[in-house]
Design a protein around this motif. Sequence first.
Motif, PDB file in Angstrom:
ATOM      1  N   ALA A 193     -39.952  -3.791  -3.494  1.00 59.59           N
ATOM      2  CA  ALA A 193     -39.048  -5.245  -3.454  1.00 59.59           C
ATOM      3  C   ALA A 193     -37.584  -4.926  -3.103  1.00 59.59           C
ATOM      4  O   ALA A 193     -37.020  -4.287  -3.713  1.00 59.59           O
ATOM      5  CB  ALA A 193     -39.348  -5.979  -4.654  1.00 59.59           C
ATOM      6  N   LYS A 194     -37.068  -5.726  -2.130  1.00 61.41           N
ATOM      7  CA  LYS A 194     -35.755  -5.560  -1.841  1.00 61.41           C
ATOM      8  C   LYS A 194     -35.006  -6.851  -2.003  1.00 61.41           C
ATOM      9  O   LYS A 194     -33.722  -6.942  -2.102  1.00 61.41           O
ATOM     10  CB  LYS A 194     -35.543  -5.294  -0.486  1.00 61.41           C
ATOM     11  CG  LYS A 194     -36.585  -4.037   0.075  1.00 61.41           C
ATOM     12  CD  LYS A 194     -36.538  -3.899   1.680  1.00 61.41           C
ATOM     13  CE  LYS A 194     -37.665  -2.836   1.831  1.00 61.41           C
ATOM     14  NZ  LYS A 194     -39.022  -3.225   1.299  1.00 61.41           N
ATOM     15  N   PHE A 195     -35.307  -8.033  -2.198  1.00 54.92           N
ATOM     16  CA  PHE A 195     -35.010  -9.323  -2.658  1.00 54.92           C
ATOM     17  C   PHE A 195     -35.445  -9.641  -3.732  1.00 54.92           C
ATOM     18  O   PHE A 195     -36.978  -9.863  -4.012  1.00 54.92           O
ATOM     19  CB  PHE A 195     -35.070 -10.158  -1.349  1.00 54.92           C
ATOM     20  CG  PHE A 195     -34.755 -11.561  -1.762  1.00 54.92           C
ATOM     21  CD1 PHE A 195     -33.559 -11.978  -1.638  1.00 54.92           C
ATOM     22  CD2 PHE A 195     -35.393 -12.627  -2.058  1.00 54.92           C
ATOM     23  CE1 PHE A 195     -32.949 -13.226  -2.048  1.00 54.92           C
ATOM     24  CE2 PHE A 195     -35.119 -13.945  -2.435  1.00 54.92           C
ATOM     25  CZ  PHE A 195     -33.660 -14.438  -2.325  1.00 54.92           C
ATOM     26  N   VAL A 196     -34.906 -10.011  -4.907  1.00 59.74           N
ATOM     27  CA  VAL A 196     -35.251 -10.654  -6.106  1.00 59.74           C
ATOM     28  C   VAL A 196     -35.004 -12.171  -6.111  1.00 59.74           C
ATOM     29  O   VAL A 196     -34.037 -12.632  -6.070  1.00 59.74           O
ATOM     30  CB  VAL A 196     -34.380 -10.037  -7.209  1.00 59.74           C
ATOM     31  CG1 VAL A 196     -34.913 -10.368  -8.491  1.00 59.74           C
ATOM     32  CG2 VAL A 196     -34.532  -8.536  -7.375  1.00 59.74           C
ATOM     33  N   GLY A 197     -36.028 -12.650  -5.973  1.00 58.52           N
ATOM     34  CA  GLY A 197     -36.073 -14.261  -5.908  1.00 58.52           C
ATOM     35  C   GLY A 197     -37.681 -14.776  -5.596  1.00 58.52           C
ATOM     36  O   GLY A 197     -38.568 -13.842  -5.839  1.00 58.52           O
ATOM     37  N   GLU A 198     -37.697 -15.993  -5.319  1.00 58.61           N
ATOM     38  CA  GLU A 198     -38.845 -16.783  -5.114  1.00 58.61           C
ATOM     39  C   GLU A 198     -39.624 -16.071  -3.841  1.00 58.61           C
ATOM     40  O   GLU A 198     -38.898 -16.276  -2.584  1.00 58.61           O
ATOM     41  CB  GLU A 198     -38.585 -18.002  -5.282  1.00 58.61           C
ATOM     42  CG  GLU A 198     -38.314 -18.643  -6.430  1.00 58.61           C
ATOM     43  CD  GLU A 198     -38.394 -20.051  -6.354  1.00 58.61           C
ATOM     44  OE1 GLU A 198     -38.482 -20.929  -5.293  1.00 58.61           O
ATOM     45  OE2 GLU A 198     -38.084 -21.012  -7.456  1.00 58.61           O
ATOM     46  N   ARG A 199     -40.830 -15.601  -4.087  1.00 54.11           N
ATOM     47  CA  ARG A 199     -41.780 -15.497  -2.798  1.00 54.11           C
ATOM     48  C   ARG A 199     -41.827 -16.754  -1.872  1.00 54.11           C
ATOM     49  O   ARG A 199     -41.672 -16.432  -0.736  1.00 54.11           O
ATOM     50  CB  ARG A 199     -42.931 -14.792  -3.283  1.00 54.11           C
ATOM     51  CG  ARG A 199     -43.841 -14.337  -2.165  1.00 54.11           C
ATOM     52  CD  ARG A 199     -45.173 -13.722  -2.655  1.00 54.11           C
ATOM     53  NE  ARG A 199     -45.912 -13.035  -1.498  1.00 54.11           N
ATOM     54  CZ  ARG A 199     -45.784 -11.741  -1.232  1.00 54.11           C
ATOM     55  NH1 ARG A 199     -44.963 -10.800  -1.932  1.00 54.11           N
ATOM     56  NH2 ARG A 199     -46.495 -11.306  -0.299  1.00 54.11           N
ATOM     57  N   ALA A 200     -41.938 -17.879  -2.507  1.00 58.14           N
ATOM     58  CA  ALA A 200     -42.123 -18.970  -1.713  1.00 58.14           C
ATOM     59  C   ALA A 200     -40.883 -19.262  -0.885  1.00 58.14           C
ATOM     60  O   ALA A 200     -41.105 -19.893   0.150  1.00 58.14           O
ATOM     61  CB  ALA A 200     -42.287 -20.396  -2.747  1.00 58.14           C
ATOM     62  N   LEU A 201     -39.783 -18.938  -1.505  1.00 57.70           N
ATOM     63  CA  LEU A 201     -38.722 -19.079  -0.506  1.00 57.70           C
ATOM     64  C   LEU A 201     -38.777 -18.160   0.630  1.00 57.70           C
ATOM     65  O   LEU A 201     -38.373 -18.613   1.816  1.00 57.70           O
ATOM     66  CB  LEU A 201     -37.214 -18.896  -1.248  1.00 57.70           C
ATOM     67  CG  LEU A 201     -35.960 -18.633  -0.575  1.00 57.70           C
ATOM     68  CD1 LEU A 201     -35.508 -19.828   0.180  1.00 57.70           C
ATOM     69  CD2 LEU A 201     -35.076 -18.085  -1.648  1.00 57.70           C
TER      70      LEU A 201
END
Length: 396
Positions: free
Chosen positions: A87-95
């Motif tokens: 994972a490279k971006f920590v945030g909502e998968r929906a976004l």
Amino acid sequence: MTVTERPAAAAPTPAAPATTGDRQSLPAEERYAAELAFLAAQDTGPRPPGWLLTPRAVVTFVCGSDGTELALPGRRTGLPAKLAIAAKFVGERALVERCVVTLAGERGLLLTGEPGTAKSMLSELLSAAVCGTSALTVQGTAGTTEDAFRYGWNYALLLAQGPTPQALVDSPVLAAMRTGRVVRVEEITRCLPEVQDALVSLLSDRRISVPELTGSEDAQVSAAPGFTVIATANLRDRGVSEMSAALKRRFNFETVQPIADPDAEAALIRRQAVAAVQRAGAAFGVDDAVLDALVTVFRDLRSGRSAEGWDVERPGTVMSTAEAVQVAASLGVAAAYLPGGDVLDLLPGHLLGVVRKDDPADHGRLLGYWDGPVRRRAEDGSAMWRRLWDLRGSLR
């Protein structure tokens, strides 16, 4: 700008993620070349025109495979049979999924949010996964001209030959249009409104007219399939130019929020701080307890409420994850190269450096935080917070 042929979807040369050789930083397409090549071979589903990966694979590249090893459908030379995607971006998968859908529909994507929420990183990752390069970038500033969105001229050739296709210098936007790639526009709202509006016709008509070449087939450049724009905007910055309604309508807006999960934020800060200190040639020697205190302070000041539910006066400065990474990295470098005490003793001074950036009154707010949550935690018996309370004098 020289336009090169689109790279094939075949495996690019894997780049070692832990070293940059003689460069401080590698672009995402080089840093994660092995993962991009694997995903291109692993997911053979339908792809939008011009895309190197399927939309599903782009989401997997950005968000990771949750520790699951993906398997190739067959053997490929130079590629592993199985690979877990980090994972490279920590945030909502929906976004991320909404962003990918926007790009697949060839509509402009505008990532907004507070400074330090990884908008630029997300833009880079999406560009690398979709078209294989994140290099087609315009950096928005008050001095950015319309040429950055359209084209310029090689003036030596222009004087010698007049306006010819050979004298034309493609902007990153024009280069992306010719090759059907993604162009990134960083800090679009820092550009003057008349410069921003150069994008209106590009996003509507999908072509650029070159009046100087009227009468030739090069007088108009149409966008190849796959062309689209990812822009970012920090709406809290000073000197921001409001976007016109016409330009806003041509973008899908997505807001990148601060990281909600404290454990995820702490892990990200540690990971990026460790990498920064390693690039500085040292080992990371900051205890997890110190990093936990750092994350707690940042989250309390960012939200205006402590983890215990106590009210906290928020500073005007954005207490972003990116700032926390810089503080953690500074602590790590100090511990490695200037040893001689408890690294926790350095934390108040670095925090003061962060909050003093915008509003002088934020100094008082940081002192108020020390007199509130820090003091109360010290009174509750925490040795670490007691030490931080004893360091209050270093904030003056």
